[in-house]
Every structure is written in C-alpha cells, then in structure tokens.
Design a protein around this motif. Structure first.
Motif, PDB file in Angstrom:
ATOM      1  N   VAL A  19      25.432  -5.662 -17.403  1.00 16.13           N
ATOM      2  CA  VAL A  19      25.523  -5.069 -16.051  1.00 16.13           C
ATOM      3  C   VAL A  19      25.146  -3.584 -16.108  1.00 16.13           C
ATOM      4  O   VAL A  19      24.407  -3.080 -15.253  1.00 16.13           O
ATOM      5  N   ASN A  20      25.666  -2.881 -17.122  1.00 11.77           N
ATOM      6  CA  ASN A  20      25.340  -1.450 -17.261  1.00 11.77           C
ATOM      7  C   ASN A  20      23.839  -1.265 -17.490  1.00 11.77           C
ATOM      8  O   ASN A  20      23.208  -0.384 -16.890  1.00 11.77           O
ATOM      9  N   GLU A  26      17.698  -0.607 -12.958  1.00 12.92           N
ATOM     10  CA  GLU A  26      17.441  -0.416 -11.519  1.00 12.92           C
ATOM     11  C   GLU A  26      17.262   1.064 -11.190  1.00 12.92           C
ATOM     12  O   GLU A  26      16.391   1.437 -10.404  1.00 12.92           O
ATOM     13  N   GLU A  27      18.106   1.900 -11.820  1.00 11.89           N
ATOM     14  CA  GLU A  27      17.981   3.348 -11.586  1.00 11.89           C
ATOM     15  C   GLU A  27      16.633   3.859 -12.091  1.00 11.89           C
ATOM     16  O   GLU A  27      15.952   4.635 -11.418  1.00 11.89           O
ATOM     17  N   ALA A  28      16.228   3.392 -13.281  1.00 14.58           N
ATOM     18  CA  ALA A  28      14.936   3.803 -13.837  1.00 14.58           C
ATOM     19  C   ALA A  28      13.790   3.312 -12.962  1.00 14.58           C
ATOM     20  O   ALA A  28      12.820   4.040 -12.725  1.00 14.58           O
ATOM     21  N   GLN A  29      13.896   2.078 -12.449  1.00 10.49           N
ATOM     22  CA  GLN A  29      12.855   1.560 -11.552  1.00 10.49           C
ATOM     23  C   GLN A  29      12.774   2.393 -10.271  1.00 10.49           C
ATOM     24  O   GLN A  29      11.692   2.668  -9.770  1.00 10.49           O
ATOM     25  N   GLY A  30      13.935   2.804  -9.774  1.00  8.32           N
ATOM     26  CA  GLY A  30      13.961   3.673  -8.586  1.00  8.32           C
ATOM     27  C   GLY A  30      13.274   4.999  -8.853  1.00  8.32           C
ATOM     28  O   GLY A  30      12.517   5.511  -8.027  1.00  8.32           O
ATOM     29  N   GLN A  31      13.551   5.548 -10.050  1.00  6.16           N
ATOM     30  CA  GLN A  31      12.915   6.814 -10.411  1.00  6.16           C
ATOM     31  C   GLN A  31      11.405   6.639 -10.559  1.00  6.16           C
ATOM     32  O   GLN A  31      10.632   7.494 -10.119  1.00  6.16           O
TER      33      GLN A  31
END
Length: 125
Positions: A19-20, A26-31
């Motif tokens: 999950v982490n 997901e955060e990296a994909q957003g960036q």
C-alpha cells in the motif's frame, strides 16, 4: 499456529508495504504528469513567444521597408527642389539683368528728355 501467525504478520507487513509503495507510485505518477503538463505548458509558452517574435520581426521588416521608401521619396523631393531652386535662381538672375537694362534705358531716356527740354526752353527764349 505460530508459523501461521508469523506468515500472517509477514503478509500484513507486505500488504502495508505494498500500500505504501502504491501510494508512493501514485504520488510519483502525479509528479510525472504535473512535470509533463508543465513541460507542455512551457513548450506552448515558447511557441507563443516565438510566434510573437516572428510577428514583431515581420513588422520591423515592414517598417524598415516603409522607411526606405520614404527616404527615397525625400531624396527625390530634395533633388527636385535643388533643380527648381536652380531654375528660380536663373530666372531671378535673368529678371535682375532685364531690370538693370530697363533702368539703364529709362535713365538714358530721362537724360534725352532733359536735353530736349533744355533745347525747347532755349528755343522759346
């Protein structure tokens, strides 16, 4: 049973870690997506600046051509003015010469009139 509990704990820990990692992914994909959008916006901005620069360069070229045309027209008008001034000077000089000639003829005629008047007065006495 303790082996099952240990495996369950390992599964839980792996699930939490998954999950982490998924959250980090997901955060990296957003960036990456944000950076990509910024990059695209940057390219759009650069394209806009280049378009504006090209338009300004075309306008400058047009103004330079217009200036060159006006400079040529001014040079032509100056040349025509010089020629006209030359003609006017020649005409003025010619008129001055004629005026002096007429004045000389007038003076000669006045002298003749004075001589004739003197002769008339002498004849009347």
């Amino acid at each position: 049973l303790s082996q099952q509990n240990a495996l369950a704990d390992q599964c839980t820990a792996a699930a939490v870690q998954l999950v982490n990692m998924q959250s980090q992914l997901e955060e990296a994909q957003g960036q990456v997506q944000s950076t990509s959008l910024d990059h695209e916006a940057s390219w759009d901005e650069k394209d806009s600046i280049f378009s504006e620069q090209s338009a300004l360069q075309a306008r400058v070229a047009g103004l330079c051509a217009e200036r060159d045309g006006l400079m040529a027209e001014v040079a032509s008008l100056k040349e025509a003015l010089v020629m006209r001034d030359g003609e006017l000077c020649a005409q003025t000089s010619e008129a001055d010469d004629r005026l002096q000639l007429v004045a000389a003829e007038r003076d000669a005629l006045q002298d003749q009139v004075a001589v004739l008047q003197a002769q008339v007065e002498e004849a009347q006495q």
